[in-house]
Motif scaffolding. Structure first.
Motif, mmCIF file in Angstrom:
data_model
loop_
_atom_site.group_PDB
_atom_site.id
_atom_site.type_symbol
_atom_site.label_atom_id
_atom_site.label_comp_id
_atom_site.label_asym_id
_atom_site.label_seq_id
_atom_site.Cartn_x
_atom_site.Cartn_y
_atom_site.Cartn_z
ATOM 1 N N LEU A 78 33.391 26.668 51.859
ATOM 2 C CA LEU A 78 32.771 25.492 52.466
ATOM 3 C C LEU A 78 31.254 25.647 52.569
ATOM 4 O O LEU A 78 30.526 24.655 52.537
ATOM 5 C CB LEU A 78 33.359 25.217 53.849
ATOM 6 N N VAL A 79 30.791 26.896 52.700
ATOM 7 C CA VAL A 79 29.358 27.165 52.740
ATOM 8 C C VAL A 79 29.058 28.248 51.707
ATOM 9 O O VAL A 79 29.734 29.282 51.670
ATOM 10 C CB VAL A 79 28.894 27.626 54.146
ATOM 11 N N LYS A 80 28.065 27.969 50.864
ATOM 12 C CA LYS A 80 27.651 28.922 49.834
ATOM 13 C C LYS A 80 26.137 29.102 49.910
ATOM 14 O O LYS A 80 25.407 28.140 50.106
ATOM 15 C CB LYS A 80 28.027 28.424 48.444
ATOM 16 N N VAL A 81 25.701 30.352 49.743
ATOM 17 C CA VAL A 81 24.281 30.673 49.762
ATOM 18 C C VAL A 81 23.964 31.447 48.491
ATOM 19 O O VAL A 81 24.609 32.451 48.203
ATOM 20 C CB VAL A 81 23.912 31.521 51.002
ATOM 21 N N ARG A 82 22.989 30.966 47.721
ATOM 22 C CA ARG A 82 22.515 31.678 46.530
ATOM 23 C C ARG A 82 21.272 32.458 46.905
ATOM 24 O O ARG A 82 20.383 31.937 47.594
ATOM 25 C CB ARG A 82 22.152 30.706 45.403
ATOM 26 N N ALA A 83 21.229 33.719 46.457
ATOM 27 C CA ALA A 83 20.078 34.571 46.765
ATOM 28 C C ALA A 83 19.776 35.464 45.571
ATOM 29 O O ALA A 83 20.649 35.731 44.746
ATOM 30 C CB ALA A 83 20.375 35.434 47.991
ATOM 31 N N SER A 84 18.516 35.902 45.502
ATOM 32 C CA SER A 84 18.170 36.876 44.469
ATOM 33 C C SER A 84 18.666 38.243 44.929
ATOM 34 O O SER A 84 18.975 38.443 46.107
ATOM 35 C CB SER A 84 16.647 36.919 44.265
ATOM 36 N N ILE A 87 16.467 33.879 49.584
ATOM 37 C CA ILE A 87 17.416 32.766 49.577
ATOM 38 C C ILE A 87 16.913 31.694 48.624
ATOM 39 O O ILE A 87 15.798 31.205 48.747
ATOM 40 C CB ILE A 87 17.615 32.183 50.992
ATOM 41 N N LYS A 88 17.783 31.298 47.677
ATOM 42 C CA LYS A 88 17.400 30.320 46.666
ATOM 43 C C LYS A 88 18.030 28.956 46.908
ATOM 44 O O LYS A 88 17.530 27.957 46.424
ATOM 45 C CB LYS A 88 17.800 30.827 45.286
ATOM 46 N N GLY A 89 19.131 28.923 47.645
ATOM 47 C CA GLY A 89 19.772 27.641 47.893
ATOM 48 C C GLY A 89 20.950 27.772 48.835
ATOM 49 O O GLY A 89 21.541 28.848 48.967
ATOM 50 N N VAL A 90 21.278 26.659 49.492
ATOM 51 C CA VAL A 90 22.410 26.597 50.405
ATOM 52 C C VAL A 90 23.217 25.354 50.050
ATOM 53 O O VAL A 90 22.644 24.284 49.837
ATOM 54 C CB VAL A 90 21.939 26.506 51.880
ATOM 55 N N GLN A 91 24.528 25.515 49.977
ATOM 56 C CA GLN A 91 25.412 24.384 49.685
ATOM 57 C C GLN A 91 26.430 24.283 50.819
ATOM 58 O O GLN A 91 27.102 25.272 51.145
ATOM 59 C CB GLN A 91 26.126 24.618 48.355
ATOM 60 N N ILE A 92 26.528 23.098 51.426
ATOM 61 C CA ILE A 92 27.433 22.879 52.554
ATOM 62 C C ILE A 92 28.371 21.743 52.213
ATOM 63 O O ILE A 92 27.925 20.650 51.810
ATOM 64 C CB ILE A 92 26.638 22.532 53.839
ATOM 65 N N ASP A 93 29.657 21.982 52.380
ATOM 66 C CA ASP A 93 30.658 20.953 52.116
ATOM 67 C C ASP A 93 30.471 19.789 53.086
ATOM 68 O O ASP A 93 30.201 19.992 54.283
ATOM 69 C CB ASP A 93 32.060 21.558 52.268
ATOM 70 N N ASP A 94 30.618 18.576 52.587
ATOM 71 C CA ASP A 94 30.426 17.373 53.403
ATOM 72 C C ASP A 94 31.352 17.316 54.626
ATOM 73 O O ASP A 94 31.000 16.719 55.643
ATOM 74 C CB ASP A 94 30.648 16.113 52.559
ATOM 75 N N SER A 95 32.512 17.944 54.544
ATOM 76 C CA SER A 95 33.468 17.885 55.659
ATOM 77 C C SER A 95 32.927 18.553 56.924
ATOM 78 O O SER A 95 33.413 18.298 58.023
ATOM 79 C CB SER A 95 34.794 18.536 55.259
ATOM 80 N N LEU A 96 31.908 19.379 56.775
ATOM 81 C CA LEU A 96 31.326 20.065 57.939
ATOM 82 C C LEU A 96 30.173 19.290 58.568
ATOM 83 O O LEU A 96 29.610 19.731 59.564
ATOM 84 C CB LEU A 96 30.839 21.456 57.523
ATOM 85 N N MET A 97 29.839 18.154 58.011
ATOM 86 C CA MET A 97 28.671 17.407 58.468
ATOM 87 C C MET A 97 29.023 16.400 59.563
ATOM 88 O O MET A 97 28.670 15.225 59.485
ATOM 89 C CB MET A 97 28.033 16.672 57.284
#
Length: 107
Positions: free
Chosen positions: A38-44, A49-59
């Motif tokens: 449901l939550v993903k974080v991209r990092a080097s 930290i390069k990006g954060v992705q959050i599933d809409d169901s958590l909003m």
């Protein structure tokens, strides 16, 4: 004195290889995940930290605490993976170098 010169040349080679390895870590990415994706974080691999992705169901306001916890967990997961990838890459770079037993890098 030739032995000392050999040691100094080897140290310079180690330093050059470490600089190359450090530069390459910026281009390697890892992904930290929590909440079953449901939550993903991209990092080097350096931990940037390069990006954060959050599933809409958590909003939703009701999920605020859960979302905060999942973001923290995903960030921590990304950090652990970045550290592991960094160690792996540094190990590859230094595996062929003539270092004394127990010598740790970086200096």
């Amino acid at each position: 004195m030739e032995n000392f010169e050999d040691i100094m040349k080897a140290a310079q080679n180690v330093q050059e290889e470490l600089q190359k390895a450090q530069a390459s870590l910026e281009n390697i990415e890892v992904e930290g995940v929590s909440g079953g994706g449901l939550v993903k974080v991209r990092a080097s691999a350096k931990g940037i930290i390069k990006g954060v992705q959050i599933d809409d169901s958590l909003m939703t306001p009701d999920e605020k605490q859960v979302l905060e916890d999942l973001i923290a967990a995903a960030l921590n997961d990304a950090r652990v993976k970045a550290d592991a990838k960094s160690q792996e890459e540094m190990g590859k770079m230094t595996s062929g170098l003539p270092l004394p037993p127990g010598f740790k890098l970086p200096f």
